[in-house]
Design a protein around this motif. Sequence first.
Motif, PDB file in Angstrom:
ATOM      1  N   CYS B  19     -10.884  57.678  98.779  1.00 46.58           N
ATOM      2  CA  CYS B  19     -11.859  58.248  99.725  1.00 46.58           C
ATOM      3  C   CYS B  19     -13.275  58.136  99.155  1.00 46.58           C
ATOM      4  CB  CYS B  19     -11.556  59.720 100.005  1.00 46.58           C
ATOM      5  SG  CYS B  19     -10.063  60.002 100.966  1.00 46.58           S
ATOM      6  N   VAL B  20     -13.414  58.392  97.858  1.00 46.85           N
ATOM      7  CA  VAL B  20     -14.733  58.309  97.223  1.00 46.85           C
ATOM      8  C   VAL B  20     -15.265  56.878  97.320  1.00 46.85           C
ATOM      9  CG1 VAL B  20     -15.988  58.495  95.043  1.00 46.85           C
ATOM     10  CG2 VAL B  20     -14.288  60.224  95.654  1.00 46.85           C
ATOM     11  N   ALA B  21     -14.421  55.912  96.985  1.00 47.80           N
ATOM     12  CA  ALA B  21     -14.854  54.507  97.038  1.00 47.80           C
ATOM     13  C   ALA B  21     -15.239  54.116  98.464  1.00 47.80           C
ATOM     14  CB  ALA B  21     -13.738  53.605  96.515  1.00 47.80           C
ATOM     15  N   GLU B  22     -14.475  54.616  99.420  1.00 47.13           N
ATOM     16  CA  GLU B  22     -14.746  54.300 100.816  1.00 47.13           C
ATOM     17  C   GLU B  22     -16.080  54.904 101.256  1.00 47.13           C
ATOM     18  OE1 GLU B  22     -12.099  54.280 104.930  1.00 47.13           O
ATOM     19  OE2 GLU B  22     -11.426  55.425 103.200  1.00 47.13           O
ATOM     20  N   ARG B  23     -16.356  56.115 100.806  1.00 44.65           N
ATOM     21  CA  ARG B  23     -17.612  56.750 101.181  1.00 44.65           C
ATOM     22  C   ARG B  23     -18.804  56.004 100.564  1.00 44.65           C
ATOM     23  NH1 ARG B  23     -16.251  61.424 100.534  1.00 44.65           N
ATOM     24  NH2 ARG B  23     -14.927  60.963 102.301  1.00 44.65           N
ATOM     25  N   LEU B  24     -18.563  55.432  99.375  1.00 40.39           N
ATOM     26  CA  LEU B  24     -19.601  54.608  98.743  1.00 40.39           C
ATOM     27  C   LEU B  24     -19.923  53.404  99.636  1.00 40.39           C
ATOM     28  CD1 LEU B  24     -20.774  55.242  95.972  1.00 40.39           C
ATOM     29  CD2 LEU B  24     -19.221  53.583  94.972  1.00 40.39           C
ATOM     30  N   GLY B  25     -18.890  52.835 100.251  1.00 37.15           N
ATOM     31  CA  GLY B  25     -19.094  51.735 101.191  1.00 37.15           C
ATOM     32  C   GLY B  25     -19.878  52.195 102.411  1.00 37.15           C
ATOM     33  N   TRP B  26     -19.546  53.366 102.929  1.00 36.65           N
ATOM     34  CA  TRP B  26     -20.285  53.934 104.054  1.00 36.65           C
ATOM     35  C   TRP B  26     -21.760  54.103 103.681  1.00 36.65           C
ATOM     36  CZ3 TRP B  26     -23.035  58.532 104.069  1.00 36.65           C
ATOM     37  CH2 TRP B  26     -23.537  58.941 105.302  1.00 36.65           C
ATOM     38  N   ASP B  27     -22.001  54.698 102.525  1.00 37.52           N
ATOM     39  CA  ASP B  27     -23.373  54.933 102.068  1.00 37.52           C
ATOM     40  C   ASP B  27     -24.137  53.619 101.990  1.00 37.52           C
ATOM     41  OD1 ASP B  27     -25.206  57.062 100.472  1.00 37.52           O
ATOM     42  OD2 ASP B  27     -25.311  55.119  99.474  1.00 37.52           O
ATOM     43  N   GLN B  28     -23.461  52.594 101.501  1.00 40.79           N
ATOM     44  CA  GLN B  28     -24.109  51.288 101.335  1.00 40.79           C
ATOM     45  C   GLN B  28     -24.644  50.750 102.664  1.00 40.79           C
ATOM     46  OE1 GLN B  28     -21.982  48.802  98.704  1.00 40.79           O
ATOM     47  NE2 GLN B  28     -22.774  46.900  99.525  1.00 40.79           N
ATOM     48  N   GLU B  29     -23.891  50.965 103.742  1.00 40.57           N
ATOM     49  CA  GLU B  29     -24.298  50.416 105.043  1.00 40.57           C
ATOM     50  C   GLU B  29     -25.254  51.322 105.809  1.00 40.57           C
ATOM     51  OE1 GLU B  29     -23.404  47.354 105.754  1.00 40.57           O
ATOM     52  OE2 GLU B  29     -22.249  47.308 103.894  1.00 40.57           O
ATOM     53  N   THR B  30     -25.262  52.634 105.457  1.00 36.74           N
ATOM     54  CA  THR B  30     -26.042  53.569 106.273  1.00 36.74           C
ATOM     55  C   THR B  30     -27.258  54.151 105.563  1.00 36.74           C
ATOM     56  OG1 THR B  30     -24.641  55.377 105.519  1.00 36.74           O
ATOM     57  CG2 THR B  30     -24.039  54.351 107.623  1.00 36.74           C
ATOM     58  N   MET B  31     -27.144  54.435 104.284  1.00 38.01           N
ATOM     59  CA  MET B  31     -28.125  55.280 103.608  1.00 38.01           C
ATOM     60  C   MET B  31     -28.789  54.621 102.399  1.00 38.01           C
ATOM     61  SD  MET B  31     -28.124  58.172 105.239  1.00 38.01           S
ATOM     62  CE  MET B  31     -27.176  58.508 106.722  1.00 38.01           C
ATOM     63  N   MET B  32     -28.123  53.696 101.786  1.00 37.88           N
ATOM     64  CA  MET B  32     -28.567  53.189 100.485  1.00 37.88           C
ATOM     65  C   MET B  32     -29.945  52.534 100.562  1.00 37.88           C
ATOM     66  SD  MET B  32     -26.583  50.452  98.051  1.00 37.88           S
ATOM     67  CE  MET B  32     -27.255  48.972  98.831  1.00 37.88           C
ATOM     68  N   PRO B  33     -30.851  52.884  99.621  1.00 38.32           N
ATOM     69  CA  PRO B  33     -32.121  52.155  99.577  1.00 38.32           C
ATOM     70  C   PRO B  33     -31.866  50.684  99.232  1.00 38.32           C
ATOM     71  CG  PRO B  33     -31.935  53.706  97.727  1.00 38.32           C
ATOM     72  CD  PRO B  33     -30.749  53.944  98.610  1.00 38.32           C
ATOM     73  N   ARG B  34     -32.701  49.794  99.791  1.00 34.38           N
ATOM     74  CA  ARG B  34     -32.349  48.370  99.671  1.00 34.38           C
ATOM     75  C   ARG B  34     -32.419  47.852  98.247  1.00 34.38           C
ATOM     76  NH1 ARG B  34     -37.411  45.668  99.905  1.00 34.38           N
ATOM     77  NH2 ARG B  34     -38.989  47.014 100.837  1.00 34.38           N
ATOM     78  N   GLY B  35     -33.253  48.475  97.397  1.00 32.56           N
ATOM     79  CA  GLY B  35     -33.347  48.011  96.012  1.00 32.56           C
ATOM     80  C   GLY B  35     -32.160  48.399  95.148  1.00 32.56           C
ATOM     81  N   ALA B  36     -31.227  49.157  95.714  1.00 26.64           N
ATOM     82  CA  ALA B  36     -30.119  49.673  94.904  1.00 26.64           C
ATOM     83  C   ALA B  36     -28.895  48.766  94.924  1.00 26.64           C
ATOM     84  CB  ALA B  36     -29.727  51.077  95.381  1.00 26.64           C
ATOM     85  N   ALA B  37     -28.970  47.622  95.604  1.00 22.72           N
ATOM     86  CA  ALA B  37     -27.765  46.823  95.863  1.00 22.72           C
ATOM     87  C   ALA B  37     -27.061  46.380  94.578  1.00 22.72           C
ATOM     88  CB  ALA B  37     -28.112  45.618  96.727  1.00 22.72           C
ATOM     89  N   GLU B  38     -27.847  45.937  93.602  1.00 25.88           N
ATOM     90  CA  GLU B  38     -27.236  45.396  92.391  1.00 25.88           C
ATOM     91  C   GLU B  38     -26.498  46.504  91.612  1.00 25.88           C
ATOM     92  OE1 GLU B  38     -29.053  42.831  88.733  1.00 25.88           O
ATOM     93  OE2 GLU B  38     -30.160  42.822  90.624  1.00 25.88           O
ATOM     94  N   GLN B  39     -27.164  47.649  91.474  1.00 31.04           N
ATOM     95  CA  GLN B  39     -26.520  48.773  90.785  1.00 31.04           C
ATOM     96  C   GLN B  39     -25.272  49.221  91.540  1.00 31.04           C
ATOM     97  OE1 GLN B  39     -29.091  51.956  89.343  1.00 31.04           O
ATOM     98  NE2 GLN B  39     -27.590  53.479  89.959  1.00 31.04           N
ATOM     99  N   ARG B  40     -25.366  49.217  92.876  1.00 29.08           N
ATOM    100  CA  ARG B  40     -24.221  49.625  93.683  1.00 29.08           C
ATOM    101  C   ARG B  40     -23.020  48.720  93.432  1.00 29.08           C
ATOM    102  NH1 ARG B  40     -23.467  52.870  98.077  1.00 29.08           N
ATOM    103  NH2 ARG B  40     -25.010  54.047  96.919  1.00 29.08           N
ATOM    104  N   ALA B  41     -23.288  47.426  93.257  1.00 22.05           N
ATOM    105  CA  ALA B  41     -22.184  46.500  92.981  1.00 22.05           C
ATOM    106  C   ALA B  41     -21.452  46.919  91.709  1.00 22.05           C
ATOM    107  CB  ALA B  41     -22.710  45.073  92.865  1.00 22.05           C
ATOM    108  N   GLU B  42     -22.202  47.353  90.708  1.00 18.57           N
ATOM    109  CA  GLU B  42     -21.547  47.814  89.473  1.00 18.57           C
ATOM    110  C   GLU B  42     -20.769  49.103  89.697  1.00 18.57           C
ATOM    111  OE1 GLU B  42     -24.741  46.625  86.129  1.00 18.57           O
ATOM    112  OE2 GLU B  42     -22.883  47.522  85.393  1.00 18.57           O
ATOM    113  N   GLU B  43     -21.328  49.986  90.507  1.00 14.75           N
ATOM    114  CA  GLU B  43     -20.626  51.245  90.795  1.00 14.75           C
ATOM    115  C   GLU B  43     -19.299  50.964  91.511  1.00 14.75           C
ATOM    116  OE1 GLU B  43     -24.879  53.593  91.421  1.00 14.75           O
ATOM    117  OE2 GLU B  43     -23.354  53.705  92.977  1.00 14.75           O
ATOM    118  N   LEU B  44     -19.361  50.071  92.507  1.00 11.54           N
ATOM    119  CA  LEU B  44     -18.142  49.739  93.256  1.00 11.54           C
ATOM    120  C   LEU B  44     -17.120  49.051  92.356  1.00 11.54           C
ATOM    121  CD1 LEU B  44     -19.656  48.586  96.661  1.00 11.54           C
ATOM    122  CD2 LEU B  44     -17.953  50.383  96.366  1.00 11.54           C
ATOM    123  N   ALA B  45     -17.599  48.155  91.501  1.00 10.92           N
ATOM    124  CA  ALA B  45     -16.690  47.458  90.592  1.00 10.92           C
ATOM    125  C   ALA B  45     -16.019  48.457  89.645  1.00 10.92           C
ATOM    126  CB  ALA B  45     -17.437  46.394  89.803  1.00 10.92           C
TER     127      ALA B  45
END
Lengths: 489, 489
Positions: B19-45
């Motif tokens: 559920c946590v990982a899934e919510r991270l995906g939700w955040d990525q599409e709805t809320m995440m600042p655009r400069g955070a993409a690279e860090q987010r990839a590491e978080e998801l990995a």
Amino acid sequence: MTALADLKAYLRETEALTCVAERLGWDQETMMPRGAAEQRAEELAAMESVLHARRTDPRLEDWLARAEATTEAEARLLDLAGRNYNRATRIPARLATELARLTSLAQGVWAEARAAEAPAAFLPTLAQMVALKREEAACLSEGDLYDALLDDYEPGATHRVLGAMFDRMRPRLVSLREKVLGAAHQPPALDHVFPEATQLRIARICASAFGYDWTLGRLDLVVHPFCSGSGRDVRITTRVCESDPFNCLYSTIHEVGHACYEQGIAAEHALTPLGRGVSMGVHESQSRIYENQLGRSAPFTGWLYQRMVDAFGDFGVADAQAFHAVVNRVNPGFIRTEADELHYNLHVMLRFDLERQLITGKLEVADLEAAWNVRFLADFGVAVEKPSQGFLQDVHWAGGLFGYFPTYTLGNVYAGCLNRAMRAAVPGIDAALAEGSAKPATDWLRENLQRHGGLRPPRETIVTACGFEPTEEPLLDYLESKYAAIYRL
Amino acid sequence: MTALADLKAYLRETEALTCVAERLGWDQETMMPRGAAEQRAEELAAMESVLHARRTDPRLEDWLARAEATTEAEARLLDLAGRNYNRATRIPARLATELARLTSLAQGVWAEARAAEAPAAFLPTLAQMVALKREEAACLSEGDLYDALLDDYEPGATHRVLGAMFDRMRPRLVSLREKVLGAAHQPPALDHVFPEATQLRIARICASAFGYDWTLGRLDLVVHPFCSGSGRDVRITTRVCESDPFNCLYSTIHEVGHACYEQGIAAEHALTPLGRGVSMGVHESQSRIYENQLGRSAPFTGWLYQRMVDAFGDFGVADAQAFHAVVNRVNPGFIRTEADELHYNLHVMLRFDLERQLITGKLEVADLEAAWNVRFLADFGVAVEKPSQGFLQDVHWAGGLFGYFPTYTLGNVYAGCLNRAMRAAVPGIDAALAEGSAKPATDWLRENLQRHGGLRPPRETIVTACGFEPTEEPLLDYLESKYAAIYRL
């Protein structure tokens, strides 16, 4: 080199997971549907269990024993990683579970007791919390129990040094307080309605003025404002009270201070133990210098006054000078989070002394309310009328955060030092603030403090930035000089 | 009993982390600042690495060998847990890493190739993806390679059964398509501007009408709408096009179908392997029946017409009957996601045949574009003019989702069956829809399908709800009868 590389890779993944857990906390306060609370508790517990297992992984001990640092940053990384491993492994699993359970429970008990003005309902829980925190402190250190807890928030700080500093500060603050409150000239309070959407628009302009990077963050509304995240995703929050725009604007600037610190840490430290602000005190120095020494300065409030007149029309304040006085109005009150710059530190000192007595066993939980009320009358000159105005007002003790309060005042002290050093080094700060830009200040803070993250211990971080040992003098001088001008003392 | 209890506790924590990982995906599409993409990839990995370790934990094998079920739900839980463990452990770590790396890379390559209309830039990556997916399929099963992949999305389904059903459907759909497009009476397209805020207000009313529980979810804007989460936190998303309000409204109703399924699963299954929709096909049956058989029905569009007139004034459609025709307008086009109910399944069948040929080695990646274009001309009667209209339009293959497409049409077929069974069982559905409530329909679906979650395999879930073996007949009958009325065939 393999041990160091393995350690770094492992810590990097742990740090990425910590970011995930932190974002879950952000979501809980900003976005989560209210019916999801129970499921969220399980999600957070599962993350905590993963993180605890990683922090106590026996491979860490092996890597730490074999890793060799070749740079200052690597040496510090090994220091911090060793320190974190030691702290994590010194707490027995049984105690960690007990603490987690009680912390989660106690906050609900506290909230109900506060709402009902029923301290007796909270005292047994608080007594359990004090007992567990004493036990935790004893696991962490053979020395002073309070210092063991303080060290979690402000590594290297001791009650002795902080207490001596607070003792030097109190008389000057109390004396200034009396002069200010006795002054003939008293600025008025605002009496106007400031619509929410316009407040938020100005809050965003202020955040930009202080250098918040919107590509690496966002602003949302919450009940209690906070800043969340590190590296490339640092989110701020604020709240709106339509009769008091300063609540929204200065909460925002305060959180921008925290956020600029995190956003300003050099990319090379990202997702390492050096990639976050080094301590609560140093973090608070950034939020406070942005909020107070810069944000409540005459040049900046002059600029802000014009923005507010443009946005709200005539709101009952005649000119920029009067506005500066209104923004800096000293207003005695019971509540720490609503306190002005002058009273704030008196609130903190009271809590520091009482929580230290609780942890060292010199004060019983049963006697806490009476001790609070006596001390409050002495320091603030007014009697507490109900527990929600008194010892039940803060969530910290219910949350197990003993040793956290003094870092607020330490942050103010550090902000005073940084302000003095910065103004000696950078000539154009006020001129830029008068134009709505904190860029020269942010540039200096970034270069001299923020970019280093956790590279040096907290006090050394401040000494490196300021060029002198921090003391309370700059803060007290700043407060005395500012209020003398505003209150015509 | 201990093995079963241990297994359940372990799976519950894994599910909470999912559920946590899934919510991270939700955040990525709805809320995440655009400069955070690279860090987010590491978080998801990092989350993926934690989850992979848990899914392949050797203790699972031991618990599964020793656990004994005493109820139907426990037996099914052991089945599903065993199946998940087998699938996770059959993929070698090297292949899993390769697939994760390529999947993340390929979506960027695909997006650039599509934007540049440059298929050659994508083909080498696609060829690698096909090779890895063939290797994955071979690890998963000794049987048909395509079925091994299909099984991930629709356990128990086979290309043979699906292909035969599609072959029966195609002639009736193509024939209906020709009649509809040749009809003298053609509903007009909308020609009006529908402001975003008003569209969103009506979307929220529609979501409530279909039974979405706002205390357990929320609605946000995204580029490609989706539903995310399960249990007590199920979030929906939509998008707004100011010239086409149906995009927003029917995307919302579609996602509400997915969300109602998740929100409707019995609490006893929450955070267990039975606590999510049982397959993509069954999930799609819920989104489709809400969107189409209920949402595009004459009674509901009659109610919606009045809401839209109230909100937008005269928008150029004379009455509820004309509005029903506009909502159900058949419009040949190249893009699957914009297709009407009639063309949609033809889009899916084309992809099913081509992706099966790729996986079984009967079609080379180099020949894919030509094969697509020939088939499109045959089924749709128009020639593809550029790759973005053709084989580069969908992200699925770049995302490694071979075997996913057929579940869309299977969902439509299941929706047709459920609609027939439900209308035979519940008398007041149309009367309620005409009043803006899908409650009788949602109540029946919840009782007969949604609440069971993953308790039974997909096809058995549908049989239990309908009381008959699913076939394509109810869907085709429904489409023929609906379009005959609207197009006066």
